[in-house]
Motif scaffolding. Structure first.
Motif, mmCIF file in Angstrom:
data_model
loop_
_atom_site.group_PDB
_atom_site.id
_atom_site.type_symbol
_atom_site.label_atom_id
_atom_site.label_comp_id
_atom_site.label_asym_id
_atom_site.label_seq_id
_atom_site.Cartn_x
_atom_site.Cartn_y
_atom_site.Cartn_z
ATOM 1 N N UNK A 1 -17.823 -4.802 34.471
ATOM 2 C CA UNK A 1 -17.876 -3.618 33.468
ATOM 3 C C UNK A 1 -16.600 -3.027 33.136
ATOM 4 N N UNK A 2 -15.895 -3.269 34.188
ATOM 5 C CA UNK A 2 -14.437 -2.671 33.790
ATOM 6 C C UNK A 2 -13.661 -3.703 32.516
ATOM 7 N N UNK A 3 -13.817 -5.056 32.813
ATOM 8 C CA UNK A 3 -13.377 -5.787 31.656
ATOM 9 C C UNK A 3 -14.060 -5.651 30.606
ATOM 10 N N UNK A 4 -15.490 -5.366 30.404
ATOM 11 C CA UNK A 4 -16.182 -5.018 29.238
ATOM 12 C C UNK A 4 -15.582 -3.996 28.608
ATOM 13 N N UNK A 5 -15.459 -2.971 29.396
ATOM 14 C CA UNK A 5 -14.947 -1.717 28.801
ATOM 15 C C UNK A 5 -13.459 -2.074 28.101
ATOM 16 N N UNK A 6 -12.684 -2.712 28.689
ATOM 17 C CA UNK A 6 -11.360 -2.938 28.420
ATOM 18 C C UNK A 6 -11.284 -3.904 26.981
ATOM 19 N N UNK A 7 -12.425 -4.604 26.957
ATOM 20 C CA UNK A 7 -12.253 -5.700 25.874
ATOM 21 C C UNK A 7 -11.713 -6.933 26.333
ATOM 22 N N UNK A 8 -11.711 -7.022 27.785
ATOM 23 C CA UNK A 8 -10.982 -8.208 28.140
ATOM 24 C C UNK A 8 -11.886 -9.439 28.698
ATOM 25 N N UNK A 9 -11.474 -10.367 29.136
ATOM 26 C CA UNK A 9 -12.266 -11.475 29.328
ATOM 27 C C UNK A 9 -11.378 -12.469 30.576
ATOM 28 N N UNK A 10 -12.095 -12.203 32.109
ATOM 29 C CA UNK A 10 -11.343 -12.741 33.079
ATOM 30 C C UNK A 10 -11.234 -14.133 33.000
ATOM 31 N N UNK A 11 -12.239 -15.002 32.427
ATOM 32 C CA UNK A 11 -12.403 -16.192 32.141
ATOM 33 C C UNK A 11 -11.060 -16.768 31.256
ATOM 34 N N UNK A 12 -10.673 -15.817 30.725
ATOM 35 C CA UNK A 12 -9.160 -16.627 29.850
ATOM 36 C C UNK A 12 -8.000 -16.570 30.797
ATOM 37 N N UNK B 1 -0.261 -0.549 31.375
ATOM 38 C CA UNK B 1 -1.822 0.101 30.962
ATOM 39 C C UNK B 1 -2.418 0.267 32.177
ATOM 40 N N UNK B 2 -1.933 0.706 33.457
ATOM 41 C CA UNK B 2 -2.773 1.003 34.467
ATOM 42 C C UNK B 2 -3.689 2.117 34.407
ATOM 43 N N UNK B 3 -3.323 3.169 33.748
ATOM 44 C CA UNK B 3 -4.028 4.418 33.646
ATOM 45 C C UNK B 3 -5.178 3.846 32.665
ATOM 46 N N UNK B 4 -5.240 2.981 31.696
ATOM 47 C CA UNK B 4 -6.201 2.675 30.830
ATOM 48 C C UNK B 4 -7.033 1.765 31.618
ATOM 49 N N UNK B 5 -6.703 1.145 32.578
ATOM 50 C CA UNK B 5 -7.661 0.306 33.573
ATOM 51 C C UNK B 5 -8.454 1.366 34.444
ATOM 52 N N UNK B 6 -7.852 2.113 34.980
ATOM 53 C CA UNK B 6 -8.314 3.369 35.805
ATOM 54 C C UNK B 6 -9.475 3.913 34.960
ATOM 55 N N UNK B 7 -8.980 4.136 33.681
ATOM 56 C CA UNK B 7 -10.045 4.790 33.117
ATOM 57 C C UNK B 7 -11.326 4.299 32.918
ATOM 58 N N UNK C 1 -9.193 -7.935 40.482
ATOM 59 C CA UNK C 1 -8.441 -6.714 39.960
ATOM 60 C C UNK C 1 -7.078 -6.716 40.084
ATOM 61 N N UNK C 2 -6.573 -7.397 41.268
ATOM 62 C CA UNK C 2 -5.213 -7.372 41.461
ATOM 63 C C UNK C 2 -4.428 -7.977 40.259
ATOM 64 N N UNK C 3 -4.889 -9.057 40.149
ATOM 65 C CA UNK C 3 -4.206 -9.867 38.894
ATOM 66 C C UNK C 3 -4.330 -9.097 37.637
ATOM 67 N N UNK C 4 -5.282 -8.584 37.482
ATOM 68 C CA UNK C 4 -5.782 -7.697 35.945
ATOM 69 C C UNK C 4 -4.470 -6.497 36.065
ATOM 70 N N UNK C 5 -4.197 -5.741 37.284
ATOM 71 C CA UNK C 5 -3.576 -4.599 37.147
ATOM 72 C C UNK C 5 -1.857 -5.254 36.988
ATOM 73 N N UNK C 6 -1.763 -6.467 37.703
ATOM 74 C CA UNK C 6 -0.362 -7.084 37.371
ATOM 75 C C UNK C 6 -0.235 -7.243 35.820
ATOM 76 N N UNK C 7 -1.155 -7.992 35.258
ATOM 77 C CA UNK C 7 -0.913 -8.295 33.837
ATOM 78 C C UNK C 7 -0.987 -7.191 33.017
#
Length: 671
Positions: free
Chosen positions: A51-62, A93-99, A83-89
């Motif tokens: 859901x977080x990836x969808x909210x961000x418009x991101x795709x972990x498969x990429x 934009x950490x606040x955006x991920x938390x939102x 999530x750890x890799x997402x926050x690093x990348x």
């Protein structure tokens, strides 16, 4: 494993777990599963990441580093690493991920009864609620406030009070908590989301591991809302397992669904992880769906209802069973019956259920399977007038435990008129003849007083009660001087005394209530008691003190006050004999003759005292005095009764006998 199975397809909860909950010795550790599904539909950890990836418009498969933790079998899932890799990348934009995370966990729901019931079950010894969750949402706090109007304390991460501390109460968010504007003072805390944050909490600083150690050393823990493959569960279990051999932990239970339709495999995996598995069937028999967790919710609801009123629940359960035939009760139901009747409140449960007496032999057969001896007294006491109960107890005398006898007797003595004299005699006789080692039944004084209130009952049991009340009992006390150090006799070792429960004033009370037509039987009973106890005393103490010290006067006298050994019994016998002398003079003369021939001082003094009664003629008195041996005539211990006799009857004695007595007095003792 024996336990309670509240609902079909639900888990069987061990009896020791039920008892631990009642004693405030469990705490629930709840995962995302308690908020998934209807009506909340909050995500689990994997779905939260999606859901977080969808909210961000991101795709972990990429992104290979992010894809690794998600694109795999469930048992290898590691959304925390993703999530750890997402926050690093997206570090800038950490606040955006938390939102996005907050949005994925947002709900307007006010709470559920399921959450409230879990809180009600997770209470400490003092009644304080304390529940641990790895969920970030505040649905436990919301649910409690919604249904009770009270706000619970809410704690998070390393700021949580230690297990067992004085302020250890409320909801504890082990991995952090989001803010909740609907509740006061519930702000967002640090969250344990990524593999790096889990590593810090469980490995580098280890505060979460230490908290779990302390938790399981302090109380029993019940895991609920987790599946075998939940990543947070792996951290929890691994943290506990690392020190299981070094610390003495309490029990760890896991209420969980059967996975892959294989109960044995699921049970084995949970057991290997150090938890006692309590499995429920998630397969809905109606539509075949394999994700039906209603058995869990219904079990928690039924358990909470039980915890609200264990005695009432037990009574209803027992009543339901008692309405069945023996053949319709299966092993599970018998197990539950045995457990209920092994509880401390079993006596009350049986009394209120009040089944027919046919159940007594069946329950006694299973006595050895219970933690406590079957308590039947209150139930039997409700059916004292039931002929079937009488016949059943006669055949099953094992039902007459000391506790049961005590309860039956107290019931009869509180309301002696509730039974006919015949049935009252039946139960009291059954108690007195019981082979049980009965101690601490109703005090003799209470039993006698209660039976004396029943005008129709002055038979065997009333006489026995009066006898027990007035009969002196052996009492050994420490001697001021120990006597012979080798202890050749009992009196060398201890002071041998006899004391009665009754007071001398009680004798008057008994005579006031005792009907004169029953005097003869009571006199014979009490006179026999006096003779038996005096013989027992001589056997234990061949050289007792003078009877004058025990009873200065057989007749009522102020000096007799505060004498508690033989004085109350002698007072009652003497006054009873004097009253009976008018209605049955022959019997009184017969009893007095036994006292005259007795080797005991007290009984010979009783004989001298009885010569004052109207049933003895003046001639009989004169001849009795003349026939006295020189020892008895001059014996100092007899002088009080001897002098009182002469004063009372001198004018009735024939002239010739008076002259003989006077001559003997003038002459004095021969030696």
């Amino acid at each position: 494993m024996e336990g309670l199975k509240f609902v079909e397809r639900g888990p069987k909860l061990p009896f020791e777990l039920i008892t631990s909950q009642e004693e405030g010795q469990i705490i629930f550790l709840c995962g995302a599963g308690v908020s998934m599904g209807p009506p909340l539909w909050l995500p689990g950890f994997k779905q939260l990441v999606i859901n977080t990836y969808n909210e961000l418009g991101e795709d972990y498969m990429l992104h290979p580093a992010e894809r690794e933790g998600m694109d795999c079998e469930d048992r290898f899932l590691a959304p925390d690493r993703t999530l750890n890799a997402l926050f690093r990348r997206l570090k800038p934009q950490r606040d955006r991920v938390m939102d996005a995370l907050r949005t994925s966990l947002a709900t307007n729901h006010q709470g559920t009864r399921f959450h409230e019931n879990l809180l009600k079950l997770s209470r400490g010894v003092n009644g304080d609620i304390r529940l641990i969750t790895t969920n970030f949402d505040t649905l436990f706090e919301r649910s409690w406030f919604h249904y009770t109007g009270e706000e619970l304390e809410s704690h998070a991460v390393s700021g949580m009070p230690n297990p067992g501390a004085f302020d250890w109460r409320g909801v504890f968010h082990l991995h952090g908590r989001l803010a909740d504007d609907t509740l006061q003072a519930v702000s967002e805390s640090q969250l344990v989301l990524t593999s790096a944050e889990f590593g810090d909490a469980y490995l580098r600083t280890g505060w979460a591991s230490r908290y779990l150690y302390d938790l399981l050393r302090h109380t029993n823990v019940v895991i609920v809302g987790y599946s075998l493959n939940d990543p947070p569960l792996r951290y929890l279990i691994d943290a506990l397992d690392a020190d299981r051999d070094r610390f003495e932990f309490k029990n760890l239970y896991a209420i969980a669904p059967i996975q892959n339709d294989d109960a044995a495999e699921t049970e084995a995996i949970w057991a290997a992880r150090g938890a006692t598995p309590l499995l429920y069937d998630p397969v809905n028999p109606k539509d075949g769906s394999k994700n039906d967790h209603t058995p869990l919710r219904h079990t928690v609801e039924a358990w909470a209802n039980y915890a609200d009123d264990p005695t009432g629940w037990s009574r209803a359960k027992i009543e339901s069973s008692f309405h069945k035939s023996f053949n319709d009760i299966d092993d599970q139901e018998w197990s539950e019956i045995n457990w209920i009747l092994g509880r401390q409140d079993s006596g009350r449960v049986l009394e209120e259920a009040n089944p027919t007496s046919r159940w007594i032999p069946k329950l006694l057969e299973r006595n050895s399977l219970r933690r406590r001896e079957l308590s039947l007294g209150r139930w039997i006491s409700r059916r004292l007038d039931d002929r079937d109960m009488m016949d059943t107890v006669l055949v099953n005398k094992a039902a007459l435990t000391p506790d049961a006898c005590r309860q039956i007797e107290w019931t009869i003595l509180r309301e002696p008129r509730m039974l006919s004299p015949t049935r009252r005699a039946f139960w009291l006789g059954l108690i007195d003849s019981s082979p049980s080692d009965i101690h601490g039944l109703a005090e003799a004084s209470y039993r006698a007083r209660r039976l004396l209130t029943v005008a129709s009952d002055r038979g065997y049991f009333a006489r026995k009660a009066v006898s027990d009340w007035f009969r002196p009992a052996l009492k050994l006390d420490r001697k001021f001087r120990s006597g012979a150090r080798k202890g050749r006799t009992l009196t060398d070792l201890a002071a041998v005394e006899f004391e009665a429960e009754a007071e001398q004033s009680d004798a008057k009370a008994v005579l006031q209530q005792w009907p004169a037509k029953q005097d003869a039987n009571l006199l014979l009973q009490l006179a026999g008691d006096l003779s038996a106890v005096l013989s027992q005393r001589i056997e234990l103490n061949p050289s007792p003190i003078s009877s004058v010290f025990e009873m200065p006067s057989i007749a009522d006298h102020p000096q007799n006050r505060y004498r508690h050994s033989f004085a109350p019994l002698i007072r009652l016998i003497a006054d009873l004999a004097e009253r009976l002398a008018r209605s049955d003079p022959k019997l009184v003369r017969e009893v007095a003759g036994r006292w005259r021939d007795s080797p005991h001082e007290l009984e010979r003094r009783m004989w001298l005292h009885s010569l004052r009664f109207s049933c003895f003629s003046g001639m009989a008195v004169g001849q009795a005095v003349i026939a006295m041996s020189d020892h008895d005539f001059w014996f100092v211990s007899y002088q009080r009764e001897f002098s009182q006799l002469l004063i009372a009857r001198w004018s009735d004695v024939p002239h010739e006998d008076r002259m003989a007595i006077e001559a003997r007095l003038v002459k004095g003792p021969t030696s």
